[in-house]
Design a protein around this motif. Structure first.
Motif, mmCIF file in Angstrom:
data_model
loop_
_atom_site.group_PDB
_atom_site.id
_atom_site.type_symbol
_atom_site.label_atom_id
_atom_site.label_comp_id
_atom_site.label_asym_id
_atom_site.label_seq_id
_atom_site.Cartn_x
_atom_site.Cartn_y
_atom_site.Cartn_z
ATOM 1 N N GLY A 110 0.802 -1.209 0.000
ATOM 2 C CA GLY A 110 0.000 0.000 0.000
ATOM 3 C C GLY A 110 0.835 1.257 0.000
ATOM 4 O O GLY A 110 1.994 1.256 -0.411
ATOM 5 N N GLN A 164 -2.939 2.520 -5.106
ATOM 6 C CA GLN A 164 -4.235 2.791 -4.480
ATOM 7 C C GLN A 164 -4.855 4.012 -5.134
ATOM 8 O O GLN A 164 -4.751 5.139 -4.657
ATOM 9 N N VAL A 222 -6.964 7.126 -3.508
ATOM 10 C CA VAL A 222 -6.333 8.243 -2.799
ATOM 11 C C VAL A 222 -6.248 9.492 -3.687
ATOM 12 O O VAL A 222 -6.725 10.562 -3.292
ATOM 13 N N LEU A 272 -11.051 2.219 3.064
ATOM 14 C CA LEU A 272 -9.968 1.319 2.673
ATOM 15 C C LEU A 272 -9.435 0.498 3.842
ATOM 16 O O LEU A 272 -8.521 -0.310 3.652
ATOM 17 N N GLY A 314 -7.668 1.501 6.369
ATOM 18 C CA GLY A 314 -6.289 1.881 6.616
ATOM 19 C C GLY A 314 -6.039 2.103 8.088
ATOM 20 O O GLY A 314 -6.819 1.670 8.960
ATOM 21 N N PHE A 337 -2.522 3.520 3.692
ATOM 22 C CA PHE A 337 -3.664 3.194 2.847
ATOM 23 C C PHE A 337 -3.354 1.881 2.131
ATOM 24 O O PHE A 337 -2.441 1.832 1.304
ATOM 25 N N ALA A 364 -3.170 -1.297 -0.401
ATOM 26 C CA ALA A 364 -3.218 -1.385 -1.858
ATOM 27 C C ALA A 364 -4.577 -1.905 -2.322
ATOM 28 O O ALA A 364 -5.270 -2.630 -1.599
ATOM 29 N N LEU A 365 -4.937 -1.540 -3.523
ATOM 30 C CA LEU A 365 -6.175 -2.026 -4.116
ATOM 31 C C LEU A 365 -6.008 -3.502 -4.471
ATOM 32 O O LEU A 365 -5.100 -3.865 -5.224
ATOM 33 N N VAL A 375 -12.401 1.238 -8.093
ATOM 34 C CA VAL A 375 -12.798 2.308 -7.182
ATOM 35 C C VAL A 375 -13.450 3.453 -7.952
ATOM 36 O O VAL A 375 -13.266 3.597 -9.168
ATOM 37 N N VAL A 429 -15.633 0.888 -3.331
ATOM 38 C CA VAL A 429 -14.674 -0.141 -3.724
ATOM 39 C C VAL A 429 -15.487 -1.381 -4.066
ATOM 40 O O VAL A 429 -16.236 -1.890 -3.218
#
Length: 291
Positions: A68, A90, A93, A131, A133, A171, A173-174, A180, A200
């Motif tokens: 991330g 990500q 963001v 997310l 985070g 944050f 990672a996707l 998103v 998401v």
């Protein structure tokens, strides 16, 4: 107006900054100052001590890896926004950061500062929660990690202690197969949004396997709603309407000088459908190598 009188220190080490905060429960930490300075000028905040952390070393980083994005307490919004690694790992963001105020404010304001300010009308606190985070804070007892779900406890109130300094945000990672989207409605570009929604969505083929949405400016704290069951695996007009209705059941918009509760509910319903559909399209595009 001018701020009420206060003492000011600008320590050169994190240890010195923590020592300055010790024993001063009304002290404030200054990083970018784009939220704090107006409050001081309007005397909505009147700390006895201002601890400026801009000389602290190694806190202006933006680090990206497979896990991330890690953002230091002195990294400016603009630096995070233009980092290509952040957008790759990500993408939500930068989508949200592009909506934070104006370019001049993003040049000075810090992403971690926005998270700590804990404004439910701001973009980044909601994104951190959506997310899943976290925020790292340093204090007298050392460094600790606060999950986003435990960070926001009330209007402009975080769970950080008065003698702690936020040093880094994370944050995640996707995940693969996910997409998103973000959209908000404001009276003017750069104003606080009357309502904003991010989503998401994870897919397997053309089927939705997970869908979560985050909301700003609809509650005292950022709100995240799981809409997977409401969608029922599909993205069509009926499923989106069902998801929007399910979201409203978990939201309690309020009326203020900017918008009525009914209008906020209408915006939340419309934006929920839009961002879910857009996040689904983004997930499909990423899966097919088109994004």
């Amino acid at each position: 107006m001018k701020p009420a009188p206060f003492d000011y220190v600008r320590p050169g080490t994190l240890e010195a900054a923590l020592q300055a905060l010790a024993g001063h429960p009304e002290a404030k930490v200054l990083a970018g100052g784009q939220s704090l300075v107006p409050l001081l000028s309007m005397r909505l905040a009147a700390p006895a001590l201002l601890v400026d952390i801009n000389d602290l070393p190694d806190l202006d980083h933006v680090r990206v890896d497979a896990d991330g994005v890690r953002i230091g307490a002195l990294a400016r919004h603009a630096e995070v926004l233009r980092d290509p690694g952040v957008a790759r790992v990500q993408p939500l963001v930068p989508l949200a950061l592009a909506n934070v105020a104006h370019a001049t404010i993003r040049n000075r304001g810090t992403t971690v500062g926005s998270l700590v300010h804990a404004d439910a009308a701001a973009e980044m606190p909601m994104v951190l929660r959506l997310l899943e985070g976290s925020l790292d804070a340093a204090g007298p007892g050392g460094r600790r990690t606060v999950p986003a779900a435990e960070l926001y406890v009330g209007p402009l109130e975080s769970s950080l202690q008065h003698d702690e300094i936020a040093v880094e945000a994370f944050f995640p990672a996707l995940p693969a197969g996910s997409g998103v989207a973000f959209e908000e409605i404001a009276r003017r570009h750069g104003d606080y949004a009357m309502c904003g929604v991010a989503a998401v969505v994870a897919v397997e083929g053309d089927r939705v396997v997970s869908a979560r949405a985050g909301y700003l400016s609809v509650s005292d704290i950022p709100v995240v709603v799981d809409l997977t069951d409401a969608l029922g695996g599909a993205i069509d007009e009926r499923a989106l309407a069902s998801a929007a209705a399910a979201a409203l059941e978990q939201l309690d918009p309020e009326t203020d000088i900017h918008a009525t509760a009914d209008y906020r509910a209408h915006l939340a319903r419309v934006l929920t459908a839009r961002v879910l559909a857009a996040a689904y399209d983004d997930a499909r595009a990423r899966a097919e190598g088109r994004s």
